[in-house]
Design an enzyme around this catalytic site. Sequence first.
Site, PDB file in Angstrom:
ATOM      1  CD  GLU A 129      29.426  17.481 -15.030  1.00  0.00           C
ATOM      2  OE1 GLU A 129      28.761  16.525 -14.581  1.00  0.00           O
ATOM      3  OE2 GLU A 129      29.059  18.165 -16.013  1.00  0.00           O
ATOM      4  CG  ASP A 154      26.698  15.423 -11.643  1.00  0.00           C
ATOM      5  OD1 ASP A 154      26.188  14.601 -10.848  1.00  0.00           O
ATOM      6  OD2 ASP A 154      26.279  15.588 -12.794  1.00  0.00           O
ATOM      7  CG  ASP A 194      23.070  10.404 -13.790  1.00  0.00           C
ATOM      8  OD1 ASP A 194      23.350  11.347 -13.050  1.00  0.00           O
ATOM      9  OD2 ASP A 194      23.843   9.945 -14.648  1.00  0.00           O
ATOM     10  CG  ASP A 244      27.134   9.361 -12.580  1.00  0.00           C
ATOM     11  OD1 ASP A 244      26.181  10.066 -12.217  1.00  0.00           O
ATOM     12  OD2 ASP A 244      27.747   9.536 -13.639  1.00  0.00           O
ATOM     13  CG  HIS A 265      29.846  13.297 -11.862  1.00  0.00           C
ATOM     14  ND1 HIS A 265      30.236  14.116 -12.898  1.00  0.00           N
ATOM     15  CD2 HIS A 265      28.808  12.558 -12.344  1.00  0.00           C
ATOM     16  CE1 HIS A 265      29.476  13.881 -13.958  1.00  0.00           C
ATOM     17  NE2 HIS A 265      28.604  12.951 -13.643  1.00  0.00           N
ATOM     18  CG  ASP A 286      23.436  15.339 -15.343  1.00  0.00           C
ATOM     19  OD1 ASP A 286      22.710  14.651 -16.090  1.00  0.00           O
ATOM     20  OD2 ASP A 286      24.671  15.344 -15.426  1.00  0.00           O
ATOM     21  CD1 TRP A 342      32.150  15.117 -17.028  1.00  0.00           C
ATOM     22  CD2 TRP A 342      31.200  14.290 -18.884  1.00  0.00           C
ATOM     23  NE1 TRP A 342      32.244  13.741 -16.971  1.00  0.00           N
ATOM     24  CE2 TRP A 342      31.669  13.210 -18.100  1.00  0.00           C
ATOM     25  CE3 TRP A 342      30.570  14.008 -20.107  1.00  0.00           C
ATOM     26  CZ2 TRP A 342      31.514  11.877 -18.483  1.00  0.00           C
ATOM     27  CZ3 TRP A 342      30.424  12.686 -20.492  1.00  0.00           C
ATOM     28  CH2 TRP A 342      30.891  11.637 -19.683  1.00  0.00           C
ATOM     29  CG  HIS A 357      25.177  19.349 -13.327  1.00  0.00           C
ATOM     30  ND1 HIS A 357      25.675  18.711 -14.440  1.00  0.00           N
ATOM     31  CD2 HIS A 357      24.834  20.599 -13.744  1.00  0.00           C
ATOM     32  CE1 HIS A 357      25.657  19.544 -15.471  1.00  0.00           C
ATOM     33  NE2 HIS A 357      25.152  20.690 -15.070  1.00  0.00           N
ATOM     34  CE  LYS A 400      30.354  10.102 -14.758  1.00  0.00           C
ATOM     35  NZ  LYS A 400      29.676   9.928 -16.052  1.00  0.00           N
TER      36      LYS A 400
END
Length: 414
Positions: A221, A254, A291, A289, A257, A321, A180, A281, A223
């Site tokens: 990956e 992810d 997280d 994002d 993302h 993640d 990434w 992820h 985003k």
Amino acid sequence: MSEYKNAVDAFAAWDVDTEAALARLKSIPISMHCWQGDDVVGFEKKSGSSGGGIQATGNHPGRARTPDELRADLEFSYSMIPGNHRLNLHAMYLDSDETPDRDAIEYKHFETWVEWAKTQNIGLDFNPTFFAHAKADDNLTLSHPDQSIRDFWIEHGKRSRDIAAQIGREMGSACVNNIWVPDGYKDTPVDRLAARKRLEASLDAMTEPSHDKAHLLDAVESKLFGIGVEACTVGSHEFYLGYAIRKQMLLCLDMGHFHPTENIADKLSAVSLSLDRILLHVSRPMRWDSDHVILLNDDILAVAQELVSADMLERTSIGLDFFDATISRTAAWVIGTRNMQKALLRALLQPLKQLKKAEAGLDFTSRLMITEEMKDLPYGAVWSEFCNRMDVPNGLQLIRDLDAYQASVTERGM
């Protein structure tokens, strides 16, 4: 045991075998991410730079400051999680007295992690670190207009792949090496194509050296956007989807993302038609994002159900993640990993034959009734049985153990 016996009978009425579900769940490893334990700081001796789109917020006491502290936190966390799992390691977490820059890292700088992982009976995955470095301050790395900067990061990527391949050989289990990069622009660029061509050429150069897939699995990956790259992310979903298909490497999806309204579960079966293997992820975007530690919510349940329903478990590497410095870091690991397992267990306890038969017969009424009635079944009793068999705490005892460990590391300071 009586609660579990009652659960066995309840699920058996729907032609669901709880023992088969528990056996399958035990075999599914979750790759837990090292960076939750220290707020994405790493252990490089050289001074870093800006976060490059990575930011952990909060100052809860107990952050791991050394590899030994991080490993101690991980050991405790794994002891609270049923099953055998993996650790996802970033290149910035080298354990060495040497001070190599990122274009000079070697396997020896991570050998301690490999030896420790063997003692813990866990697998290892890896990631090159393309952020928090002076040569990433422009939020451009592999797509940077300056060839010398691109060369630096290409070399870092090559060395990371070499390290990951050696880890895979030593561990006897293929190491997923996930790529990434934070590349993008804060304001609207004039020439997006030029940046994407540079990224493609850099990736080609970086991944050209061949490695045995029994040891190394490359992943890319995407985003939607990041901090400082709000107008354009060079490595978009469309860019990496095409690249992964052309190169037949893993595509990392992810959950944080994409746009908050996008259904990640829907993407899994779609991309599986063009890719042999996928990296997932698991994260929880509260505002895109962000997280957050994952909950046992609809998004997680939908992803788990898709993996089971589409028979994708063998083809999917599941990683986590998220990073939250406002709460106990070990508790975050334990809560998040266990919630992923709980979601998988619920998916494994679905009467798929009945559901698929109803759907194939266009009997959407029965499909809806079955899915709703299944929500009332005693999943908790099956999960408790799983924890008991794996000799890990559950319920109030889990909370007490998490609190006790947090109290033991509070004096570390920041």
